[in-house]
Enzyme design. Structure first.
Site, PDB file in Angstrom:
ATOM      1  N   HIS A 106       0.826  -1.198   0.000  1.00 55.12           N
ATOM      2  CA  HIS A 106       0.000   0.000   0.000  1.00 55.12           C
ATOM      3  C   HIS A 106       0.867   1.256   0.000  1.00 55.12           C
ATOM      4  CE1 HIS A 106      -3.690   2.288   1.230  1.00 55.12           C
ATOM      5  NE2 HIS A 106      -2.776   3.101   1.730  1.00 55.12           N
ATOM      6  N   GLU A 107       1.806   1.322   0.948  1.00 56.48           N
ATOM      7  CA  GLU A 107       2.661   2.508   1.037  1.00 56.48           C
ATOM      8  C   GLU A 107       3.606   2.605  -0.159  1.00 56.48           C
ATOM      9  OE1 GLU A 107       1.702   4.600   3.036  1.00 56.48           O
ATOM     10  OE2 GLU A 107       0.522   3.355   4.389  1.00 56.48           O
ATOM     11  N   HIS A 161       1.903   4.493  -2.843  1.00 58.53           N
ATOM     12  CA  HIS A 161       2.096   5.927  -2.643  1.00 58.53           C
ATOM     13  C   HIS A 161       3.496   6.339  -3.088  1.00 58.53           C
ATOM     14  CE1 HIS A 161      -1.629   6.804  -0.580  1.00 58.53           C
ATOM     15  NE2 HIS A 161      -1.406   5.913   0.372  1.00 58.53           N
ATOM     16  N   GLU A 201      -4.453   7.803  -3.142  1.00 61.59           N
ATOM     17  CA  GLU A 201      -4.938   6.551  -2.575  1.00 61.59           C
ATOM     18  C   GLU A 201      -5.262   5.530  -3.646  1.00 61.59           C
ATOM     19  OE1 GLU A 201      -5.502   4.244   0.804  1.00 61.59           O
ATOM     20  OE2 GLU A 201      -4.642   6.252   0.552  1.00 61.59           O
TER      21      GLU A 201
END
Length: 491
Positions: free
Chosen positions: A258-259, A262, A288
């Site tokens: 997830h990160e 980003h 996101e």
């Protein structure tokens, strides 16, 4: 151009503050927080003073007077810099410095309160931050409700009414999908083998996967913190953080994916435009979308695990007791969860709808700070049919309010909608589809670089999505994805 020189100077100040902020969340000694708060407050005030100065104003007016309108990026930069200047000049530097100090102290208080599961010790800090948010909204001005201007800070062009209307349509469908998904998962009964999953092995596995996605470790790193996040400290310096669970290696893995999503966005922004809107992300809903795309559409796919499951067994031998199908069923397991960041795809958005509703009530004054735990538990019972056992698993689980991030949460669901729509468009490209089938991610990353990352903040979020996918933003792809993965048949 003088304006751009000043913007790059402000970026230097902000990146210095970001470095201190990252250190605050990772390695700062406990007793050092008050002085760190003062440091960050001072830097924030300096950046605000520069960005609202007469020198900045003159440079902006000169740039606007010379813009002939032929360069799309230049015109967009001037448009957004005018918007930012007009908003910034409505806030006195004293308020900006006060907010910075309040958020520094608030994050520290939140971490302690969360550990002790004691909302009452965090409540005074939240009241301070809520008062500041209301003061900012009043100074900025709004047509309908104060929440609108906070939301626009994170997702320009959005209003609470628009988001509320979207969520009212989504809510019954999400509840239905969640029920079907949970029932399917309960019928299958697949679970990961018991731990421990050693942290060193998790670190190695996470880094290997993140690098395979395209994350550049010569321009970034992974560290440990209470609440996972990604932050950019400057060009070629993107920091990811995660936390570890000895009983479930996928908690950290999907957090890192997830990160890393980003981080890939940040690493793909135009490096020559640092400090300018065109060199920055356009919105949190787009940001996101990148993290949720890599975490869910890639990370929970069968093709991904056909490649990575054998390596996972090497790192965590107990996984050898599972077939690939059982493992996929385990990581796609849908169940009601108190913790948002650990929620599955099928139930995740209900967490966001809950927070959005509470935030609007907080900003309007309908919901008092002291009543937040009870209101949270009541709303959670309505959506999930269960009540959090304590504040740690309820209203204290997220860091955002301690950061002054009111208006933030709806962007997570907007991100899910955008992720599904962008992924569907990307996989319509034969090269991307062929790469994903072999768990090769360069074609997908290249598509995202071209259609999303390279544009920075040049276009509004809805325009960017339509340019990339050929259709306006919609919930259709997201709902179709959830139904196909979790509800169409037993998994």
């Amino acid at each position: 151009m003088k304006l751009f020189d000043l913007a790059r100077e402000r970026a230097l100040i902000n990146s210095t503050a970001a470095t201190l902020g990252w250190d605050q969340e990772t390695y700062l000694p406990d007793s050092a927080h008050p002085y760190r708060a003062a440091q960050l407050s001072w830097l924030t005030a300096k950046a605000h003073t520069l960005a609202t100065s007469d020198e900045w104003k003159r440079a902006l007016e000169e740039a606007e007077a010379s813009d002939a309108g032929g360069d799309v990026t230049l015109t967009a930069n001037l448009r957004e810099m005018r918007r930012q200047f007009d908003r910034a000049t409505k806030l006195p530097v004293e308020l900006v410095a006060r907010e910075s100090e309040a958020t520094s102290m608030g994050k520290h208080a939140w971490a302690s309160a969360r550990q002790a599961s004691d909302f009452a010790t965090f409540a005074p800090h939240l009241q301070t931050l809520l008062d500041i948010a209301r003061e900012k909204a009043d100074r900025w001005g709004y047509e309908s409700e104060p929440y609108d201007v906070l939301l626009d800070t994170y997702e320009r062009g959005s209003t609470a009414a628009k988001i509320s209307a979207l969520f009212e349509v989504l809510r019954p469908q999400l509840i239905n999908i969640g029920k079907l998904a949970v029932a399917n998962s309960e019928a299958r009964g697949a679970k990961l083998p018991a731990g421990p999953y050693p942290i060193e092995a998790q670190m190695k596995f996470n880094a290997t996967v993140a690098e395979s996605l395209g994350f550049d470790f010569n321009a970034g790193r992974i560290d440990t913190t209470t609440h996972p996040f990604c932050t950019t400290l400057g060009p070629k310096d993107v920091r990811l953080t995660t936390r570890y669970d000895l009983e479930d290696f996928t908690s950290s893995l999907f957090g890192v994916m997830h990160e890393a999503g980003h981080g890939l966005y940040e690493q793909g922004l135009p490096e020559g435009d640092v400090g300018l809107p065109s060199g920055d992300s356009v919105s949190l809903g787009i940001h996101e979308s990148q993290s949720r795309l890599w975490e869910n559409h890639v990370g929970r796919s069968q093709a991904f695990w056909e490649r990575w499951f054998p390596y996972a067994v090497e790192c965590f031998p107990q996984l050898g007791a599972l077939s690939l199908d059982d493992f996929l069923a385990a990581i796609r397991r849908a169940e009601k969860s108190f913790i948002r960041v650990e929620a599955d795809e099928a139930t995740y958005d209900l967490h966001i709808l809950l927070r959005f509703g509470l935030e609007r009530r907080m900003m309007s004054g309908e919901l008092a700070v002291k009543d937040i735990p009870a209101a949270w538990n009541e709303a959670f019972e309505e959506s999930f049919g269960m009540t959090p056992p304590d504040d740690r698993n309820g209203c204290l689980q997220d860091i955002h309010w301690s950061m002054g991030g009111l208006g933030y949460f709806s962007t997570y669901t907007l991100g899910n909608l955008n992720a599904a729509q962008l992924f569907a468009a990307a996989t319509a490209d034969p090269a991307v589809a062929a790469g994903l089938a072999k768990a090769e991610y360069k074609p997908l990353l290249g598509w995202l670089r071209k259609h999303v990352h390279a544009h920075g903040g040049t276009y509004d979020p809805a325009v960017l999505v339509e340019k990339a996918t050929g259709a306006p933003p919609s919930a259709d792809a997201h709902l179709s994805h959830l139904f196909a993965r979790y509800c169409a048949a037993a998994i």
